[in-house]
Design a protein around this motif. Sequence first.
Motif, PDB file in Angstrom:
ATOM      1  N   VAL A 120      -6.117  11.498  -7.684  1.00 20.07           N
ATOM      2  CA  VAL A 120      -5.296  10.302  -7.839  1.00 20.07           C
ATOM      3  C   VAL A 120      -6.044   9.319  -8.733  1.00 20.07           C
ATOM      4  CG1 VAL A 120      -4.293   8.338  -6.611  1.00 20.07           C
ATOM      5  CG2 VAL A 120      -4.176  10.622  -5.614  1.00 20.07           C
ATOM      6  N   ILE A 121      -5.349   8.810  -9.731  1.00 16.66           N
ATOM      7  CA  ILE A 121      -5.918   7.799 -10.619  1.00 16.66           C
ATOM      8  C   ILE A 121      -5.890   6.469  -9.872  1.00 16.66           C
ATOM      9  CG2 ILE A 121      -5.660   6.599 -12.821  1.00 16.66           C
ATOM     10  CD1 ILE A 121      -4.100   9.171 -13.756  1.00 16.66           C
ATOM     11  N   LEU A 122      -7.046   5.859  -9.685  1.00 13.98           N
ATOM     12  CA  LEU A 122      -7.135   4.664  -8.858  1.00 13.98           C
ATOM     13  C   LEU A 122      -6.612   3.404  -9.525  1.00 13.98           C
ATOM     14  CD1 LEU A 122     -10.554   5.321  -7.121  1.00 13.98           C
ATOM     15  CD2 LEU A 122      -8.252   5.758  -6.257  1.00 13.98           C
ATOM     16  N   GLU A 123      -6.712   3.311 -10.861  1.00 12.31           N
ATOM     17  CA  GLU A 123      -6.172   2.146 -11.545  1.00 12.31           C
ATOM     18  C   GLU A 123      -4.654   2.181 -11.385  1.00 12.31           C
ATOM     19  OE1 GLU A 123      -8.053   4.431 -13.570  1.00 12.31           O
ATOM     20  OE2 GLU A 123      -9.878   3.424 -12.958  1.00 12.31           O
ATOM     21  N   GLY A 124      -4.057   1.041 -11.118  1.00 16.21           N
ATOM     22  CA  GLY A 124      -2.610   1.013 -10.912  1.00 16.21           C
ATOM     23  C   GLY A 124      -2.252   1.748  -9.634  1.00 16.21           C
ATOM     24  N   GLU A 125      -2.710   1.242  -8.513  1.00 23.39           N
ATOM     25  CA  GLU A 125      -2.533   1.893  -7.208  1.00 23.39           C
ATOM     26  C   GLU A 125      -1.122   2.414  -6.990  1.00 23.39           C
ATOM     27  OE1 GLU A 125      -3.425  -1.125  -4.359  1.00 23.39           O
ATOM     28  OE2 GLU A 125      -5.567  -0.783  -4.489  1.00 23.39           O
ATOM     29  N   VAL A 126      -1.047   3.573  -6.360  1.00 26.14           N
ATOM     30  CA  VAL A 126       0.224   4.129  -5.913  1.00 26.14           C
ATOM     31  C   VAL A 126       0.347   3.771  -4.439  1.00 26.14           C
ATOM     32  CG1 VAL A 126       1.592   6.213  -5.596  1.00 26.14           C
ATOM     33  CG2 VAL A 126       0.115   5.988  -7.610  1.00 26.14           C
ATOM     34  N   THR A 127       1.399   3.026  -4.095  1.00 22.18           N
ATOM     35  CA  THR A 127       1.540   2.516  -2.743  1.00 22.18           C
ATOM     36  C   THR A 127       2.894   2.891  -2.152  1.00 22.18           C
ATOM     37  OG1 THR A 127       2.444   0.401  -3.491  1.00 22.18           O
ATOM     38  CG2 THR A 127       0.038   0.548  -3.230  1.00 22.18           C
ATOM     39  N   LEU A 128       2.953   2.854  -0.829  1.00 21.22           N
ATOM     40  CA  LEU A 128       4.182   3.093  -0.078  1.00 21.22           C
ATOM     41  C   LEU A 128       4.212   2.077   1.049  1.00 21.22           C
ATOM     42  CD1 LEU A 128       6.688   4.778   0.700  1.00 21.22           C
ATOM     43  CD2 LEU A 128       5.136   6.304   1.948  1.00 21.22           C
ATOM     44  N   ASP A 129       5.230   1.229   1.051  1.00 24.33           N
ATOM     45  CA  ASP A 129       5.374   0.186   2.063  1.00 24.33           C
ATOM     46  C   ASP A 129       6.700   0.384   2.782  1.00 24.33           C
ATOM     47  OD1 ASP A 129       3.034  -0.886   0.949  1.00 24.33           O
ATOM     48  OD2 ASP A 129       4.151  -2.246  -0.352  1.00 24.33           O
ATOM     49  N   PHE A 130       6.652   0.413   4.118  1.00 27.41           N
ATOM     50  CA  PHE A 130       7.867   0.532   4.916  1.00 27.41           C
ATOM     51  C   PHE A 130       8.297  -0.876   5.314  1.00 27.41           C
ATOM     52  CE2 PHE A 130       5.840   4.634   5.320  1.00 27.41           C
ATOM     53  CZ  PHE A 130       6.903   5.496   5.146  1.00 27.41           C
ATOM     54  N   THR A 131       9.378  -1.361   4.724  1.00 25.71           N
ATOM     55  CA  THR A 131       9.823  -2.718   4.999  1.00 25.71           C
ATOM     56  C   THR A 131      10.475  -2.826   6.369  1.00 25.71           C
ATOM     57  OG1 THR A 131      11.851  -2.264   3.778  1.00 25.71           O
ATOM     58  CG2 THR A 131      10.062  -3.349   2.582  1.00 25.71           C
ATOM     59  N   ASN A 132      11.153  -1.782   6.792  1.00 19.56           N
ATOM     60  CA  ASN A 132      11.745  -1.714   8.129  1.00 19.56           C
ATOM     61  C   ASN A 132      11.914  -0.239   8.480  1.00 19.56           C
ATOM     62  OD1 ASN A 132      14.291  -0.771   7.062  1.00 19.56           O
ATOM     63  ND2 ASN A 132      14.785  -2.875   6.537  1.00 19.56           N
ATOM     64  N   GLY A 133      12.690   0.081   9.461  1.00 20.04           N
ATOM     65  CA  GLY A 133      12.826   1.472   9.885  1.00 20.04           C
ATOM     66  C   GLY A 133      13.631   2.355   8.964  1.00 20.04           C
TER      67      GLY A 133
END
Length: 146
Positions: free
Chosen positions: A47-60
């Motif tokens: 995984v290329i660390l610059e420009g993070e790949v993220t996953l956020d669960f806003t609700n269910g």
Amino acid sequence: MKVILLALISLLGMTGAAAQEADGPTDLAGSQWQLVLMRNGGVVTPVILEGEVTLDFTNGTEFGGSGGCNSYGGTLGIDGENVIIGPIVSTRMACADSARMTQGSMYFERLQATARLEVVGRYLFLMAVNGRSELRFVARGAYGLT
């Protein structure tokens, strides 16, 4: 929301063992995750660390994040042990770095193919239909990394 808890997850092998209580969140609503490993057809892709790949669960039922270059969002449903990912929508900005653009495309493909998820401690595993883990995340924010 039903989350399958497994005992030992090898940090490099992406395999699980017997069920146990996890240290991390069992309700994903409000949780934030950072991609640390991606499997591309059986081969681990760094995984290329610059420009993070993220996953956020806003609700269910909703999630979003960054694919490294582009932000995205979508919906999910949980039916027993199965996860159903709805269509993913994203911005279409070009990255200055073609490797990050390729990684983002691969990430969106793997995310769309998710059929199961597991949380073990501070790790979230998203797996395709065949049960092999394809995306591995570590918790951020209140659940882990800051």
